[in-house]
Design an enzyme around this catalytic site. Structure first.
Site: not given
Lengths: 242, 366
Positions: B145-146
């Site tokens: 994530v990210c």
């Protein structure tokens, strides 16, 4: 009056008298720390003296060409650097504040134009919130233009760098103060943390090589780690043998 | 509006905001994280959790390959499981995915010399191995994530056989796309001086930068909207939960930040193909496992182009892209996200699960 005093010019005598008075003042009771003084009070006084003397130095305007001299030259250098870092930070801060004020002003211009257009279209505001939301839109629109401009990016970065420089100078002065009181400094902690990191790395490497241990109630995570590491090792050797 | 009606409208509005502030003050400190989890592995401040599905009709046969979520270091990972009706993790569990999550913890001064290699070549592999061992699997599915997606890409490139399928969510790959304001702002910053001076980069400092991207909306309108909005407790609690998450920002280990900013952001090495971590060459062309790249179409932090660059760089033949119609945060917490995202991920994984990969229902295993 002695013969020497009679022959001295007035200004010289005045200076000598002043020094005499200072000397007498400094020798009065309480001026010189003695063994039976409260230790806490002694430290407080030292701290206060330290702070006030360097505050005075910081406030003084230092001609840049003058090289600091004497016993406290290193401290003086640090305070000069701090003073100039602060001045540079304030200068850039003023510039960015001016830019942001200009954004606000342009946002209000745009809002005024939007309100005029809305009125001309016969769509009056029902609630104050509508006006507020429109102002936010105008503000973001103008800010986005400015924030993406090369000039603003350069200025913002310069301000960021100036604040880092200011912080670095403050730290240097504070570290000297902490050392004075034999308190740990950031630099000392950094040394410890650097070593700690290296030790952690070595420990992890060694754990990979450790034989499998029987899990117990209080080392489940360690056992899991060992299992995970063993599995990783097996997988690596399988890959190598392929 | 003439002067008097204007003043009346203004007064009414301020009274409404006052009422809103009173209502907000009645709501206590928000509780975050809703799904039960167990600790599987711990190393330094890093903890790997496994999430436990609630027994019931949703406890279908689970996928045998565990899914490890690798979150960013910038915020706390409970965003993945914020509350019962806003939980990507619950959505995945309900669809039979065996979910593990890496929690990086709150790095402090003792962690300031942690580097990219510690995350990519030590913590991440150890967590992946622990999850695989726990699930009795030979590999893991990885969801980054990210910034966690960027790290996951590096790990997957370095250890392609240990990652069966890779999912990246709102993950920056190309940091030099023209619309990337964060990169533009950081260009003139002396990162070395910053890290040398402050060590770990405070979460508050990073938050200040994120807020500066849209200051009118994020510093003013957001709060006016909640004070002037619905008074129901659930809406206020939701707001406070988000508020807590946004500002509950761990400090970023200094050396890690220095390397990340230099290698990934300033020098764009993932795209340029010249990234080396601990002497090991990291090439996205080595990412040969199936990849699902999920980006947010209205992402103001990671522009879609920054994520979509992955398509031309990965070595896999099985690349899927999904653009979620929302922003960087909405992709986890919006109602649309709850409907769309877990189903997309679970469906994509199920289609790639090895034959016989469905295990017995949860609870059958000890």
């Amino acid at each position: 009056m002695t013969e020497a005093q009679e022959k001295s010019p007035d200004w010289a005598q005045a200076w000598i008298d002043e020094q005499r008075e200072r000397l007498e003042n400094s020798l009065r009771e309480g001026s010189v720390p003695s063994g039976d003084r409260d230790l806490g009070a002694l430290f407080s006084r030292l701290g206060a003296d330290w702070l006030s003397s360097y505050e005075l130095l910081a406030r003084a305007s230092f001609p840049k060409s003058t090289v600091p001299l004497g016993w406290a030259r290193e401290q003086e250098r640090e305070w000069r650097d701090l003073a100039s870092a602060q001045a540079e930070y304030r200068r850039l801060e003023a510039q960015i504040v001016a830019k942001l004020l200009a954004v606000h002003a342009r946002a209000l211009d745009r809002l005024q134009q939007a309100v005029r257009e809305r009125t001309e279209q016969g769509r009056p505001f029902e609630e104050f919130r509508e006006l507020y939301d429109l102002w936010i839109e105008c503000g973001e629109e103008i800010y986005a233009e400015v924030a993406r401009s090369e000039e603003y990016c350069r200025l913002q970065a310069a301000l960021g760098n100036a604040s880092i420089e200011l912080r670095a100078r403050q730290q240097k002065v504070l570290e000297r103060g902490l050392k004075y009181f034999d308190l740990p400094t950031r630099s000392e902690l950094n040394s410890v943390h650097r070593e700690l990191r290296a030790l952690r790395e070595r420990l992890a490497e060694l754990e990979v090589r450790l034989p499998r241990q029987a899990p117990s109630a209080n080392n489940t995570t360690r056992a899991t780690r060992a299992r995970a590491s063993q599995q990783a090792s097996k997988r690596t050797s399988k890959r190598a043998s392929k | 509006m003439t002067s008097q009606p204007f003043q009346d409208a203004m007064r009414d509005w301020l009274l409404r905001l006052e009422e809103g502030a009173r209502a907000l003050s009645q709501v206590g400190e928000p509780v975050v994280g809703c799904t039960s989890k167990e600790e599987i592995y711990r190393e330094d401040k890093v903890v790997l959790y496994r999430y436990l599905a609630t027994p019931g009709p949703d406890s279908r046969a689970r996928m045998r390959t565990p899914l490890v979520i690798c979150y960013a270091l910038v915020n706390r990972p409970y965003m993945m499981d914020l509350q019962p009706d806003r939980s990507l993790i619950r959505g995945l569990l309900a669809r039979g995915v065996d979910v593990y999550l890496i929690d990086w913890g709150y790095p402090d001064g003792a962690d300031r010399y942690l580097e990219v290699k510690d995350y990519v070549l030590r913590y991440l592999p150890h967590c992946a191995d622990a999850a695989a061992a726990h699930a009795r699997s030979t590999a893991v599915n990885l969801l980054g994530v990210c910034q966690g997606g960027t790290l996951s890409l590096c790990f997957a490139a370095a250890h392609p056989k240990r990652v069966r399928n890779l999912i990246t969510m709102v993950t920056p790959v190309d940091f030099r796309t023209p619309d990337n304001l964060l990169t533009k702002w950081s260009d003139g910053i002396d990162i070395d001086a910053l890290v040398d001076t402050i060590g770990n980069v405070p979460g508050e400092m990073l938050n200040a930068v994120f807020l500066a991207l849209m200051p009118y909306r994020l510093l003013s309108q957001k709060y006016i909207a909640i004070l002037d909005g619905p008074r129901d407790r659930a809406a206020l609690e939701n707001f406070l939960r988000m508020e807590k998450w946004i500002f509950d920002s761990p400090d970023h280990p200094g050396e890690m930040y220095r390397q990340f900013m230099r290698w990934f952001v300033k020098e764009n090495r993932l795209v340029e193909g010249d990234l080396e971590i601990a002497g090991r060459s990291i090439r996205l062309s080595d990412v040969k496992m199936p990849v699902l790249n999920i980006y947010a179409e209205r992402d103001h932090l990671v522009p879609p182009a920054a994520s979509r660059a992955l398509a031309r760089l990965v070595g896999t033949q099985d690349y899927t892209e999904y653009g979620f119609p929302g922003g960087h945060i909405g992709i986890y917490v919006s109602a649309a996200a709850q409907r769309e995202v877990p189903g997309r991920i679970a469906g994509w994984l199920a289609a790639r699960e090895p034959r016989g990969g469905r295990a017995a229902p949860r609870g059958a295993r000890g």
